[in-house]
Design a protein around this motif. Sequence first.
Motif, PDB file in Angstrom:
ATOM      1  N   UNK A 189       0.812  -1.208   0.000  1.00 63.81           N
ATOM      2  CA  UNK A 189       0.000   0.000   0.000  1.00 63.81           C
ATOM      3  C   UNK A 189       0.855   1.272   0.000  1.00 63.81           C
ATOM      4  N   UNK A 190       2.043   1.184   0.584  1.00 61.22           N
ATOM      5  CA  UNK A 190       2.947   2.334   0.588  1.00 61.22           C
ATOM      6  C   UNK A 190       3.301   2.738  -0.843  1.00 61.22           C
ATOM      7  N   UNK A 191       3.451   1.742  -1.728  1.00 61.26           N
ATOM      8  CA  UNK A 191       3.750   2.031  -3.126  1.00 61.26           C
ATOM      9  C   UNK A 191       2.577   2.738  -3.796  1.00 61.26           C
ATOM     10  N   UNK A 192       1.368   2.504  -3.289  1.00 66.11           N
ATOM     11  CA  UNK A 192       0.169   3.169  -3.819  1.00 66.11           C
ATOM     12  C   UNK A 192      -0.166   4.448  -3.041  1.00 66.11           C
ATOM     13  N   UNK A 193       0.731   4.834  -2.098  1.00 65.46           N
ATOM     14  CA  UNK A 193       0.562   6.024  -1.268  1.00 65.46           C
ATOM     15  C   UNK A 193      -0.730   5.971  -0.451  1.00 65.46           C
ATOM     16  N   UNK A 194      -0.986   4.798   0.102  1.00 65.98           N
ATOM     17  CA  UNK A 194      -2.148   4.613   0.967  1.00 65.98           C
ATOM     18  C   UNK A 194      -1.662   4.204   2.347  1.00 65.98           C
ATOM     19  N   UNK A 195      -2.102   4.904   3.369  1.00 65.98           N
ATOM     20  CA  UNK A 195      -1.769   4.557   4.745  1.00 65.98           C
ATOM     21  C   UNK A 195      -2.999   3.877   5.348  1.00 65.98           C
ATOM     22  N   UNK A 196      -2.949   2.547   5.535  1.00 64.96           N
ATOM     23  CA  UNK A 196      -4.158   1.825   5.926  1.00 64.96           C
ATOM     24  C   UNK A 196      -4.443   1.884   7.424  1.00 64.96           C
ATOM     25  N   UNK A 197      -5.673   1.606   7.745  1.00 66.97           N
ATOM     26  CA  UNK A 197      -6.088   1.428   9.141  1.00 66.97           C
ATOM     27  C   UNK A 197      -6.050  -0.073   9.405  1.00 66.97           C
ATOM     28  N   UNK A 198      -5.135  -0.524  10.259  1.00 63.79           N
ATOM     29  CA  UNK A 198      -4.932  -1.962  10.447  1.00 63.79           C
ATOM     30  C   UNK A 198      -5.308  -2.405  11.854  1.00 63.79           C
ATOM     31  N   UNK A 199      -5.636  -3.694  11.947  1.00 58.22           N
ATOM     32  CA  UNK A 199      -5.956  -4.301  13.240  1.00 58.22           C
ATOM     33  C   UNK A 199      -5.213  -5.637  13.316  1.00 58.22           C
ATOM     34  N   UNK A 200      -4.197  -5.701  14.152  1.00 62.89           N
ATOM     35  CA  UNK A 200      -3.355  -6.898  14.270  1.00 62.89           C
ATOM     36  C   UNK A 200      -4.056  -7.981  15.084  1.00 62.89           C
ATOM     37  N   UNK A 201      -4.058  -9.214  14.546  1.00 61.64           N
ATOM     38  CA  UNK A 201      -4.598 -10.358  15.280  1.00 61.64           C
ATOM     39  C   UNK A 201      -3.618 -11.527  15.172  1.00 61.64           C
ATOM     40  N   UNK A 202      -3.811 -12.502  16.041  1.00 56.04           N
ATOM     41  CA  UNK A 202      -3.027 -13.731  16.026  1.00 56.04           C
ATOM     42  C   UNK A 202      -3.968 -14.888  16.322  1.00 56.04           C
ATOM     43  N   UNK A 203      -3.447 -16.108  16.168  1.00 52.38           N
ATOM     44  CA  UNK A 203      -4.270 -17.273  16.480  1.00 52.38           C
ATOM     45  C   UNK A 203      -4.808 -17.198  17.901  1.00 52.38           C
ATOM     46  N   UNK A 204      -6.019 -17.688  18.078  1.00 56.24           N
ATOM     47  CA  UNK A 204      -6.756 -17.708  19.353  1.00 56.24           C
ATOM     48  C   UNK A 204      -7.367 -16.356  19.714  1.00 56.24           C
ATOM     49  N   UNK A 205      -7.053 -15.293  18.960  1.00 57.92           N
ATOM     50  CA  UNK A 205      -7.678 -13.999  19.236  1.00 57.92           C
ATOM     51  C   UNK A 205      -9.145 -14.039  18.829  1.00 57.92           C
ATOM     52  N   UNK A 206      -9.945 -13.255  19.547  1.00 57.35           N
ATOM     53  CA  UNK A 206     -11.365 -13.143  19.229  1.00 57.35           C
ATOM     54  C   UNK A 206     -11.737 -11.665  19.274  1.00 57.35           C
ATOM     55  N   UNK A 207     -12.205 -11.139  18.152  1.00 55.75           N
ATOM     56  CA  UNK A 207     -12.539  -9.717  18.058  1.00 55.75           C
ATOM     57  C   UNK A 207     -13.893  -9.566  17.373  1.00 55.75           C
ATOM     58  N   UNK A 208     -14.503  -8.413  17.599  1.00 56.30           N
ATOM     59  CA  UNK A 208     -15.827  -8.180  17.030  1.00 56.30           C
ATOM     60  C   UNK A 208     -15.801  -6.948  16.147  1.00 56.30           C
TER      61      UNK A 208
END
Length: 558
Positions: free
Chosen positions: A116-135
């Motif tokens: 995305x940096x090459x496309x000049x886009x700064x994304x909104x990210x949410x980091x997860x890992x195995x066993x995580x639970x998010x809504x």
Amino acid sequence: MPNPPYAPPKLKKGTLRITPLGGLGEVGRNMTVYEIDGKLLVVDCGVLFPEEHQPGVDLILPDITLIEDRLQDIVAVVLTHGHEDHIGGVPYLLKRREDIPLVGSKLTLAFIEAKLKEHRIKPKTHLVAEDDRVKFGPFDLEFIAVNHSIPDALAVAIRTDAGMVIGTGDFKMDQLPLDGRITDLRAFARLGEEGVDLFMTDSTNAEVPGFTALEKDIGPVLERVIEKSTGKVVVASFSSHVHRVQQVLDAASKNGRRVVLLGRSMVRNMKIASDLGFLNVPEGVLVDLKKSADIPDHRIVYMSTGSQGEPMAVLSRMVNKEHQVEVGEGDTVILASSLIPGNENSVFRIINGLMKLGANVVHKGNANVHVSGHASAGELMYCYNIVRPKNVMPIHGEYRHLIANAGVAIETGVPQNRTIIAENGTVVDLSDGVAREVGQLKIDFIYVDGKSVGKVTDDDLRDRRTLAEEGFISVITVVETTLGQIVSGPEIHAKGVAEADHVFDKIKPQVADAIEKAMKEGVTDSHALQQVVRRTVGRWVGTKLRRKAMIVPVVVVV
């Protein structure tokens, strides 16, 4: 035969609607949209690489017509892993709405952030890992570790008021993986006990009986091949195949060789993987291309892109002698990847070209230098028996793969009427523990051609193929319509028709007669006169030359 399009009914409250926009009936551009109570969740957004009958096309994107007016309803995009066929389309989606949350593992998000940096886009990210639970909105997500040919891959369980869906992403069940991270069958079993209403499983290797071979078996083979080579070694693989690069680094180190990474995406991705601890680089092994010129051929390995015969990738440029690294007698080239369906001719052309240059070419067909990243039939059967889903919808694969996967599910006891063989655009509603096909949308290919996105049509590609295969004929005529006379021409020129221009002298009188006759009948519009020329020349070329060249008539009215 594809199902004819028909509109789905209005979505009822509390019902989950699942619509794949890519990845079914093909290997690539994976994207699935989930909808419930007015909110959308997207899982993966990848690209498909063009085949030979799509000349000039760089990438093919999922068709987001279904959601292009509802981008504000998307609560998140979940990325299961960092391969291009799952993340490559994200920049084109985020150009329409930049703040859509991207949900994924550490390595996956690092890869997409760099892209995305090459496309000049700064994304909104949410980091997860195995066993995580998010809504996210009405979607309750739980992430499960799965083993694949790239580290940090995740399956996702999607809980909604309509029931639970598990999407495996790409996965296999390597019991001795290089990174020690196995597919979490305990989590699959636990979710199965809770009750899985729909199981959406990777189909790519469903036709292959038994179990996919172990990744660790490749390392010793690479070591032996590199040891026997008297010249330089070139290993071609996907730019995101961290495990394979790790094995090449280890094999080169044991044989006293240095490694040069070739290809912008290869250099970028491996730096990310190294910085995050997913790639262990032996000290002193990596060397920059600029500093490699003084290293003897028998002390160097080039790790490159281009294993699928892509025209602009490093390996193709080597074959065409357009790259500073030259391949010849005594050199060894290892193609350390599987053939993506549709790329066979391109890969065989690369193999023939390399052998013509004198190189020894080692590939999956003559040595154990690659194993698949996808579960074979035996592994799928294990999963179905563990999860015991109420409904099954195979994903990720050509139609034959989907059918084979459905067959495995039925063997384990899933009722045939609860097994959905869907296509891109098939609309499936889940409610009361039953998944039903309720509609079929028309899904198109969205072509990326240079800076053009979605502007190239199938008609354009048909014209390109005609130009490439049959050539074109231009016919230029100047007319005076008030007098009904030809002022100049017709002049006829041909390119790629394998005929000299004088051959068309025979048709010129017929073209002139046809134009004059049309003008006498009151035809004065230049476009209409051009159609007269096209028909006249086209009939003659088809009859006399047995060609279907593109006819380009130009009638200038003065």
